[in-house]
Design a protein around this motif. Structure first.
Motif, PDB file in Angstrom:
ATOM      1  N   GLU A 158      -0.243   0.240  -9.313  1.00 45.00           N
ATOM      2  CA  GLU A 158      -1.555   0.410  -8.541  1.00 45.00           C
ATOM      3  C   GLU A 158      -1.560   1.619  -8.037  1.00 45.00           C
ATOM      4  N   GLU A 211      -5.078   1.145  -2.301  1.00 43.33           N
ATOM      5  CA  GLU A 211      -4.758  -0.098  -1.524  1.00 43.33           C
ATOM      6  C   GLU A 211      -5.436  -1.150  -2.161  1.00 43.33           C
ATOM      7  N   ARG A 212      -4.683  -2.383  -2.145  1.00 46.97           N
ATOM      8  CA  ARG A 212      -5.163  -3.652  -2.856  1.00 46.97           C
ATOM      9  C   ARG A 212      -5.955  -4.404  -1.681  1.00 46.97           C
ATOM     10  N   THR A 237       0.773  -1.194   0.050  1.00 44.06           N
ATOM     11  CA  THR A 237      -0.024   0.000   0.105  1.00 44.06           C
ATOM     12  C   THR A 237       1.026   1.117   0.089  1.00 44.06           C
ATOM     13  N   ASP A 277      -6.745 -10.339  -2.300  1.00 45.65           N
ATOM     14  CA  ASP A 277      -5.952 -10.706  -3.174  1.00 45.65           C
ATOM     15  C   ASP A 277      -4.821 -11.196  -2.730  1.00 45.65           C
ATOM     16  N   SER A 297       1.954   1.664  -3.523  1.00 48.67           N
ATOM     17  CA  SER A 297       0.865   1.890  -4.322  1.00 48.67           C
ATOM     18  C   SER A 297       0.403   3.649  -4.257  1.00 48.67           C
TER      19      SER A 297
END
Length: 165
Positions: free
Chosen positions: A37, A40-41, A26, A45, A29
């Motif tokens: 990205e 936040e993923r 994050t 995932d 990202s």
């Protein structure tokens, strides 16, 4: 990373590592261009990455995850099944400590043991540290795609580095 601490341990990622993995990613990202990205993923995932069978390793300093590396399919076409894209990310405290190299050595060892043929790394440019890491592990420049990323108010080139496993 405390220079007086025990050496960093590299091991396969487990569920308990994923909150730390997500935090490291994050940060990249939101504040860097090492990944394209921009938000936040979801934790799901990262949980899915544990189930794919592709190598996913973490670097642990004491009880703290300070970096991770993983491989993923290069593309979803069947003929690419022996090629993997590699990624490595470090907590800001673990940079320039040799941790990235330890992670990469473990990741590449697992890829070879699993019978993969080619590893690819896509590196947002400029990134002298990442280029040096990949070259140190035998990757060679395969080409550069100009201005394919648009992040942080700039167009970013991506260099493709390749290693025949």
């Amino acid at each position: 990373m405390d220079p007086m601490s025990a050496p960093v341990t590299i091991r396969d990622a487990v569920e308990a590592d994923l909150v730390s993995v997500a935090a490291i990613y994050t940060h990249e990202s939101l504040h860097a261009y090492s990944t394209f990205e921009t938000e936040e993923r979801p934790l799901g995932d990262w949980q899915h990455k544990l189930t794919t069978g592709d190598p996913f390793v973490v670097a642990v300093d004491g009880d703290r995850v300070v970096g991770f590396a993983y491989a993923s399919p290069f593309r979803d076409r069947p003929a690419y099944h022996r090629t993997r894209e590699t990624s490595v990310y470090l907590h800001t405290d673990a940079r320039r400590s040799g941790t990235g190299s330890l992670l990469y050595a473990a990741l590449l060892e697992r890829l070879r043991a699993a019978g993969f043929h080619t590893a690819l790394a896509l590196i947002a440019m400029p990134n002298d540290g990442s280029v040096a890491l990949h070259v140190r592990h035998g990757f060679e420049l395969a080409g550069t795609m100009s201005e394919v990323g648009d992040k942080q108010d700039r167009m970013i080139d991506v260099a493709i580095y390749q290693l025949m496993l």
